[in-house]
Design a protein around this motif. Sequence first.
Motif, mmCIF file in Angstrom:
data_model
loop_
_atom_site.group_PDB
_atom_site.id
_atom_site.type_symbol
_atom_site.label_atom_id
_atom_site.label_comp_id
_atom_site.label_asym_id
_atom_site.label_seq_id
_atom_site.Cartn_x
_atom_site.Cartn_y
_atom_site.Cartn_z
ATOM 1 N N UNK A 16 0.860 -1.012 0.324
ATOM 2 C CA UNK A 16 0.292 -0.001 0.133
ATOM 3 C C UNK A 16 1.526 0.952 -0.202
ATOM 4 N N UNK A 17 1.947 1.218 0.521
ATOM 5 C CA UNK A 17 2.768 2.387 0.344
ATOM 6 C C UNK A 17 3.468 2.940 -0.238
ATOM 7 N N UNK A 18 3.884 1.716 -1.693
ATOM 8 C CA UNK A 18 4.486 1.996 -2.473
ATOM 9 C C UNK A 18 3.714 2.139 -3.787
ATOM 10 N N UNK A 19 2.811 1.392 -3.348
ATOM 11 C CA UNK A 19 1.347 2.243 -4.101
ATOM 12 C C UNK A 19 1.189 4.111 -4.230
ATOM 13 N N UNK A 99 -12.335 6.642 0.884
ATOM 14 C CA UNK A 99 -11.173 8.041 0.539
ATOM 15 C C UNK A 99 -10.959 7.813 -0.628
ATOM 16 N N UNK A 100 -10.153 6.409 -1.094
ATOM 17 C CA UNK A 100 -9.837 5.012 -2.431
ATOM 18 C C UNK A 100 -10.362 5.638 -3.584
ATOM 19 N N UNK A 101 -11.937 5.286 -2.841
ATOM 20 C CA UNK A 101 -13.013 5.381 -4.439
ATOM 21 C C UNK A 101 -13.092 6.572 -4.601
ATOM 22 N N UNK A 102 -13.528 7.864 -3.907
ATOM 23 C CA UNK A 102 -13.642 8.731 -4.072
ATOM 24 C C UNK A 102 -12.734 9.379 -4.922
ATOM 25 N N UNK A 103 -11.637 9.118 -4.763
ATOM 26 C CA UNK A 103 -10.223 9.963 -5.305
ATOM 27 C C UNK A 103 -9.967 8.834 -6.811
ATOM 28 N N UNK A 149 -6.696 2.711 -7.847
ATOM 29 C CA UNK A 149 -7.859 1.977 -7.905
ATOM 30 C C UNK A 149 -7.307 0.691 -7.255
ATOM 31 N N UNK A 150 -6.270 0.431 -7.418
ATOM 32 C CA UNK A 150 -5.407 -0.568 -7.044
ATOM 33 C C UNK A 150 -5.338 -0.601 -5.270
#
Length: 165
Positions: A16-19, A99-103, A149-150
């Motif tokens: 997740x940090x890498x993404x 937040x990830x979905x909306x962004x 998205x990932x």
Amino acid sequence: MADSSPSRSTVSKNALLLLRVLTVVFLLIALILIAIASVTDDTGTKIKFSDFYTYRYMISTIIIGFVYNLLQMGFSIFTVVSGNRVLSGDGGYLFDFFGDKIISYLLISGSAAGFGLTVELSRGSPSNSFTDKASASASLLLIGFMFTAIASTFTSFALPKKTDN
């Protein structure tokens, strides 16, 4: 014999940090490319991204996505280093997921808008540095969307499992 492989949650925190880092890098490059894109037309008028509402929307989505992912990157670094979450409890997991979905949806809409206008501007005229930079920026924004998205998929795995009684 003891298992020395990292735990599944450690791997997902690092992934997740890498993404987040990759998203920030791609959005920063996209921001720079669209901000420096300009061309002088036949009449001597300088045309830049701010002359088009669509590119202003695209740059807005880049900035919003950049700020959000920078914040999330900070949270991820804190989590990886300390082992604790900044936002603990169910609310923190829900903030990450939604937040990830909306962004990510915002980023894809900015990319699609940028591609659409770039195609229209290129129609009937030869490619120029302005449309090339705008197209590259929209492409990098699309890649930023894919990384977000990932990341959204990873944050969905972390959502607390609840059962209804």
